[in-house]
Design an enzyme around this catalytic site. Structure first.
Site, PDB file in Angstrom:
ATOM      1  N   GLU A  89       0.835  -1.200   0.000  1.00 45.82           N
ATOM      2  CA  GLU A  89       0.000   0.000   0.000  1.00 45.82           C
ATOM      3  C   GLU A  89       0.874   1.256   0.000  1.00 45.82           C
ATOM      4  O   GLU A  89       0.594   2.219  -0.709  1.00 45.82           O
ATOM      5  CB  GLU A  89      -0.916   0.017   1.240  1.00 45.82           C
ATOM      6  CG  GLU A  89      -1.835  -1.183   1.355  1.00 45.82           C
ATOM      7  CD  GLU A  89      -1.253  -2.324   2.187  1.00 45.82           C
ATOM      8  OE1 GLU A  89      -2.053  -3.045   2.814  1.00 45.82           O
ATOM      9  OE2 GLU A  89      -0.020  -2.509   2.215  1.00 45.82           O
ATOM     10  N   CYS A 115      -2.174  -2.616   7.594  1.00 43.06           N
ATOM     11  CA  CYS A 115      -1.710  -2.458   8.974  1.00 43.06           C
ATOM     12  C   CYS A 115      -1.994  -1.019   9.427  1.00 43.06           C
ATOM     13  O   CYS A 115      -2.458  -0.191   8.643  1.00 43.06           O
ATOM     14  CB  CYS A 115      -0.214  -2.757   9.058  1.00 43.06           C
ATOM     15  SG  CYS A 115       0.831  -1.512   8.277  1.00 43.06           S
ATOM     16  N   CYS A 118      -0.029   1.660   7.336  1.00 39.01           N
ATOM     17  CA  CYS A 118      -0.627   1.845   6.014  1.00 39.01           C
ATOM     18  C   CYS A 118      -1.968   2.556   6.109  1.00 39.01           C
ATOM     19  O   CYS A 118      -2.297   3.402   5.270  1.00 39.01           O
ATOM     20  CB  CYS A 118      -0.769   0.503   5.301  1.00 39.01           C
ATOM     21  SG  CYS A 118       0.811  -0.196   4.778  1.00 39.01           S
TER      22      CYS A 118
END
Length: 164
Positions: A89, A115, A118
């Site tokens: 990402e 996560c 991100c």
């Protein structure tokens, strides 16, 4: 006489299925030894940027030098600061920035749940929708995305022939 194709094989994929398939192909470029992750950023049905997880440009890949997190037996979702890789990402967002492409208002398709790091980048990049295919150990990223008003869609994808 040509054989007839069953109607089910002629089914046109939805846009979400189509772009998720592309994210899965992008993931095949990953140099991570633990998980192959791909991301595609789309706006108005057009691909704006892609990214996969791996070492920063010009640095040795984990494929070549090994994985410190693996050597230390660090569980997934923990001690991310030890990882030399940039997440898929993040790489997609960075590629858009490097090339001067606005991704604000776009949709990010990713093979894995974002996560927390991100999620923060996705929020600040102005992404309005995230579609992900595999769950991640840490739920905080999803909590941040939802708190920011970003639409989050879980679209399970196959792993070794089994749906998650």
């Amino acid at each position: 006489m040509p054989s007839e194709t069953p109607k089910s094989s002629n089914r046109r994929p939805t846009l979400d299925e189509y772009f998720m398939e592309i994210a899965k192909v992008v993931a095949t470029r990953s140099t991570c030894l633990r998980q192959k992750v791909g991301a595609v950023i789309v706006k108005d049905k057009r691909i704006l940027a892609t990214g996969y997880n791996g070492a920063p440009s010009g640095l040795p890949h984990c494929l070549d030098i090994g994985c410190l997190r693996e050597q230390l037996k660090v569980p997934s979702g923990e001690r991310q600061e030890l990882c030399r890789g940039v997440h898929a990402e993040q790489n997609a967002i960075i590629q858009a920035a490097v090339h001067g492409v606005s991704i604000a208002g776009g949709t990010l398709y990713t093979t894995h749940q974002p996560c927390i790091a991100c999620a923060k980048m996705i929020i600040n990049a102005g992404i309005k929708r995230v579609v992900y295919g595999r769950r991640y150990a840490d739920e905080r990223g999803l909590e941040f995305l939802r708190e920011a008003g970003i639409e989050v869609v879980y679209m399970p994808i196959e792993r070794d022939g089994n749906s998650e």
